[in-house]
Scaffold this motif. Structure first.
Motif, PDB file in Angstrom:
ATOM      1  N   ARG A 203      -0.450  -2.172   1.870  1.00 47.26           N
ATOM      2  CA  ARG A 203       0.779  -2.299   1.078  1.00 47.26           C
ATOM      3  C   ARG A 203       1.808  -1.251   1.498  1.00 47.26           C
ATOM      4  NH1 ARG A 203       2.693  -4.440  -3.500  1.00 47.26           N
ATOM      5  NH2 ARG A 203       0.703  -5.496  -3.912  1.00 47.26           N
ATOM      6  N   ASN A 204       3.073  -1.735   1.581  1.00 44.74           N
ATOM      7  CA  ASN A 204       4.224  -0.844   1.802  1.00 44.74           C
ATOM      8  C   ASN A 204       4.908  -0.643   0.461  1.00 44.74           C
ATOM      9  OD1 ASN A 204       6.502   0.536   2.576  1.00 44.74           O
ATOM     10  ND2 ASN A 204       7.436  -1.162   3.686  1.00 44.74           N
ATOM     11  N   ARG A 205       4.836   0.574  -0.081  1.00 43.55           N
ATOM     12  CA  ARG A 205       5.425   0.875  -1.381  1.00 43.55           C
ATOM     13  C   ARG A 205       6.841   1.452  -1.269  1.00 43.55           C
ATOM     14  NH1 ARG A 205       3.183   4.968  -3.013  1.00 43.55           N
ATOM     15  NH2 ARG A 205       1.730   5.470  -1.339  1.00 43.55           N
ATOM     16  N   ALA A 206       7.355   1.602  -0.050  1.00 44.91           N
ATOM     17  CA  ALA A 206       8.687   2.182   0.153  1.00 44.91           C
ATOM     18  C   ALA A 206       9.774   1.122  -0.025  1.00 44.91           C
ATOM     19  CB  ALA A 206       8.786   2.795   1.552  1.00 44.91           C
ATOM     20  N   ALA A 207      11.005   1.577  -0.163  1.00 37.55           N
ATOM     21  CA  ALA A 207      12.150   0.678  -0.355  1.00 37.55           C
ATOM     22  C   ALA A 207      12.776   0.260   0.974  1.00 37.55           C
ATOM     23  CB  ALA A 207      13.204   1.357  -1.224  1.00 37.55           C
ATOM     24  N   TRP A 208      12.120   0.527   2.072  1.00 38.74           N
ATOM     25  CA  TRP A 208      12.611   0.147   3.411  1.00 38.74           C
ATOM     26  C   TRP A 208      11.401  -0.177   4.290  1.00 38.74           C
ATOM     27  CZ3 TRP A 208      14.375   4.631   0.990  1.00 38.74           C
ATOM     28  CH2 TRP A 208      13.527   5.737   1.116  1.00 38.74           C
ATOM     29  N   PRO A 209      11.604  -0.888   5.376  1.00 41.89           N
ATOM     30  CA  PRO A 209      10.483  -1.262   6.235  1.00 41.89           C
ATOM     31  C   PRO A 209       9.809  -0.035   6.839  1.00 41.89           C
ATOM     32  CG  PRO A 209      12.419  -2.586   6.730  1.00 41.89           C
ATOM     33  CD  PRO A 209      12.882  -1.486   5.818  1.00 41.89           C
ATOM     34  N   LEU A 210       8.494  -0.135   7.008  1.00 40.18           N
ATOM     35  CA  LEU A 210       7.708   0.930   7.627  1.00 40.18           C
ATOM     36  C   LEU A 210       6.907   0.367   8.795  1.00 40.18           C
ATOM     37  CD1 LEU A 210       6.323   2.871   4.514  1.00 40.18           C
ATOM     38  CD2 LEU A 210       8.296   3.437   5.932  1.00 40.18           C
ATOM     39  N   ALA A 211       6.664   1.217   9.768  1.00 44.51           N
ATOM     40  CA  ALA A 211       5.910   0.800  10.947  1.00 44.51           C
ATOM     41  C   ALA A 211       4.446   0.567  10.600  1.00 44.51           C
ATOM     42  CB  ALA A 211       6.036   1.862  12.035  1.00 44.51           C
ATOM     43  N   TYR A 212       3.828  -0.374  11.312  1.00 47.32           N
ATOM     44  CA  TYR A 212       2.402  -0.603  11.135  1.00 47.32           C
ATOM     45  C   TYR A 212       1.634   0.654  11.545  1.00 47.32           C
ATOM     46  CZ  TYR A 212       2.727  -5.645  10.289  1.00 47.32           C
ATOM     47  OH  TYR A 212       2.975  -6.876   9.738  1.00 47.32           O
ATOM     48  N   PRO A 213       0.676   1.103  10.744  1.00 48.87           N
ATOM     49  CA  PRO A 213      -0.079   2.313  11.101  1.00 48.87           C
ATOM     50  C   PRO A 213      -1.275   1.987  11.986  1.00 48.87           C
ATOM     51  CG  PRO A 213      -0.781   1.561   8.962  1.00 48.87           C
ATOM     52  CD  PRO A 213       0.269   0.580   9.418  1.00 48.87           C
ATOM     53  N   HIS A 214      -1.900   3.023  12.501  1.00 48.07           N
ATOM     54  CA  HIS A 214      -3.207   2.887  13.144  1.00 48.07           C
ATOM     55  C   HIS A 214      -4.289   2.968  12.060  1.00 48.07           C
ATOM     56  CE1 HIS A 214      -1.072   3.300  16.864  1.00 48.07           C
ATOM     57  NE2 HIS A 214      -2.174   3.403  17.583  1.00 48.07           N
ATOM     58  N   LEU A 215      -5.425   2.303  12.288  1.00 47.84           N
ATOM     59  CA  LEU A 215      -6.562   2.351  11.370  1.00 47.84           C
ATOM     60  C   LEU A 215      -7.713   3.087  12.052  1.00 47.84           C
ATOM     61  CD1 LEU A 215      -6.626  -1.321  10.014  1.00 47.84           C
ATOM     62  CD2 LEU A 215      -5.383   0.641   9.104  1.00 47.84           C
ATOM     63  N   GLU A 216      -8.344   3.965  11.299  1.00 50.42           N
ATOM     64  CA  GLU A 216      -9.555   4.627  11.789  1.00 50.42           C
ATOM     65  C   GLU A 216     -10.726   4.133  10.952  1.00 50.42           C
ATOM     66  OE1 GLU A 216     -10.005   9.062  12.965  1.00 50.42           O
ATOM     67  OE2 GLU A 216     -10.952   8.855  10.981  1.00 50.42           O
ATOM     68  N   LEU A 217     -11.626   3.368  11.582  1.00 49.40           N
ATOM     69  CA  LEU A 217     -12.807   2.813  10.916  1.00 49.40           C
ATOM     70  C   LEU A 217     -14.024   3.640  11.301  1.00 49.40           C
ATOM     71  CD1 LEU A 217     -14.234   0.608   9.244  1.00 49.40           C
ATOM     72  CD2 LEU A 217     -14.423  -0.729  11.375  1.00 49.40           C
ATOM     73  N   THR A 218     -14.727   4.156  10.287  1.00 49.43           N
ATOM     74  CA  THR A 218     -15.926   4.962  10.513  1.00 49.43           C
ATOM     75  C   THR A 218     -17.111   4.280   9.835  1.00 49.43           C
ATOM     76  OG1 THR A 218     -14.607   6.989  10.538  1.00 49.43           O
ATOM     77  CG2 THR A 218     -16.979   7.228  10.214  1.00 49.43           C
TER      78      THR A 218
END
Length: 277
Positions: A203-218
Motif C-alpha cells: 500500500r502507498n499511503r502518501a498523497a503522491w506516487p511512490l516508486a516500487y520498492p525492493h523486497l527482501e525475503l528471508t
C-alpha cells in the motif's frame, strides 16, 4: 645622509625641509607647491631653532621669526620652475637628484587610487551574488527534482523538458515511510512440490506516487535462524501490466503474487522487508 635645511616661501610663509643638494638644482630656484611663488631657496634658508636673545638687545625684532604657527612641508612639495623662471642648470646640480614634479593637489592621489579597486570589488560582488543564488537554486532543484515533480505535478512537464536537455530523468519519489505491507502470506504450492507462493498487499499511503520498492525475503527454520535470504527487484515481483516508471499511485494498493523455488531448503517461517537500494 644629506644635512637637512629649511627654506621658507616668501609668498605664503610655508616652510619646506630641503637639502643643499636639492637646492643646487637650477641654482636654488624653486616654485612653492602651495601658492606657486617662485623664489630662491638659498636666499630664504632659515633656522627653526629660536635665536639667543640678550635682555639688553634693543634691536631684537620678533617679526623676523615669522608667524607663531608655521606649515612645515617636505621638499617634494616644491616644484622646479619652468620656462623663463628657471636659470640654466649648473654643473653641480647636473649630478643631483631632480625634484619630483608633483602638483600640490595630487600629493595624496594615492589614497584615491586605493579606493577604486574597492569599488570595483563591491560591484563584482553585487553582480556575482544573484548568479550564485541562481546556481544554488538550480543545484537544489536538480537534487530534489523527483520530490518537486511529485508534490507539484504542474511543474513536472517543465522539469521533464529540462532533464531531457540535461541528460537526467524524473523518477517516482522514493519515500519508504509512505509504504506499508498490509498483508502477506507464504504457502506451499500443493500442485508443485518445493514451490512456495508468496502473496502480499503493498500500500502507498502518501498523497503522491511512490516508486516500487525492493523486497527482501528471508526464510527461517524452526529456531528462527536464517535459512536463505533473497532480494527481489520490482521487475521480479511486479506484474507485466505494472508501470514501474510511473510508480504506485497515491493512496492505492498493489496485490503481489510471487512463486519461489524452495526445493533445496527446509523452512518454517519467513520475514518480508521493504527497502530502496
Amino acid at each position: 645622509m644629506h644635512e637637512e635645511k629649511y627654506t621658507r616661501c616668501p609668498g605664503c610663509k610655508t616652510i619646506f625641509r630641503v637639502t643643499l643638494a636639492q637646492l643646487a638644482i637650477r641654482a636654488g630656484q624653486v616654485r612653492c607647491g602651495h601658492c606657486k611663488t617662485v623664489f630662491d631657496g638659498n636666499e630664504q634658508l632659515i633656522s627653526l631653532a629660536p635665536p639667543s636673545r640678550d635682555d639688553g638687545d634693543d634691536g631684537y625684532d620678533e617679526s623676523t621669526l615669522g608667524p607663531p604657527t608655521v606649515t612645515l612641508r617636505s621638499a617634494h612639495a616644491l616644484e622646479a620652475p619652468a620656462g623663463d623662471d628657471a636659470p640654466p642648470t649648473t654643473a653641480a646640480g647636473a649630478g643631483s637628484q631632480a625634484f619630483d614634479e608633483i602638483a600640490y593637489e595630487e600629493r595624496f592621489a594615492w589614497d584615491k587610487q586605493k579606493k577604486k579597486p574597492r569599488r570595483a570589488a563591491g560591484a563584482a560582488y553585487a553582480l556575482a551574488m544573484p548568479v550564485l543564488v541562481l546556481f544554488l537554486a538550480g543545484q537544489a532543484l536538480f537534487h530534489f527534482r523527483d520530490a518537486v515533480a511529485a508534490r507539484w505535478p504542474v511543474a513536472k512537464p517543465a522539469l521533464t523538458t529540462i532533464c531531457a536537455a540535461a541528460g537526467c530523468a524524473i523518477r517516482p519519489l522514493r519515500d519508504i515511510a509512505g509504504l506499508s505491507m498490509d498483508a502477506s502470506d507464504l504457502q506451499a504450492d500443493p500442485a508443485h512440490k518445493g514451490l512456495l507462493i508468496l502473496s502480499a498487499t503493498l500500500r502507498n499511503r502518501a498523497a503522491w506516487p511512490l516508486a516500487y520498492p525492493h523486497l527482501e525475503l528471508t526464510l527461517t527454520d524452526a529456531q528462527d535462524q536464517i535459512v536463505v535470504r533473497r532480494a527481489l527487484a520490482p521487475a521480479d515481483y511486479a506484474g507485466g501490466t505494472a508501470d514501474l516508471g510511473t510508480g504506485i499511485a497515491a493512496n492505492t494498493e498493489v496485490a503481489l503474487k510471487l512463486f519461489i523455488d524452495a526445493s533445496a531448503t527446509t523452512q518454517a517461517g519467513y520475514r518480508l522487508y521493504l527497502f530502496y537500494p
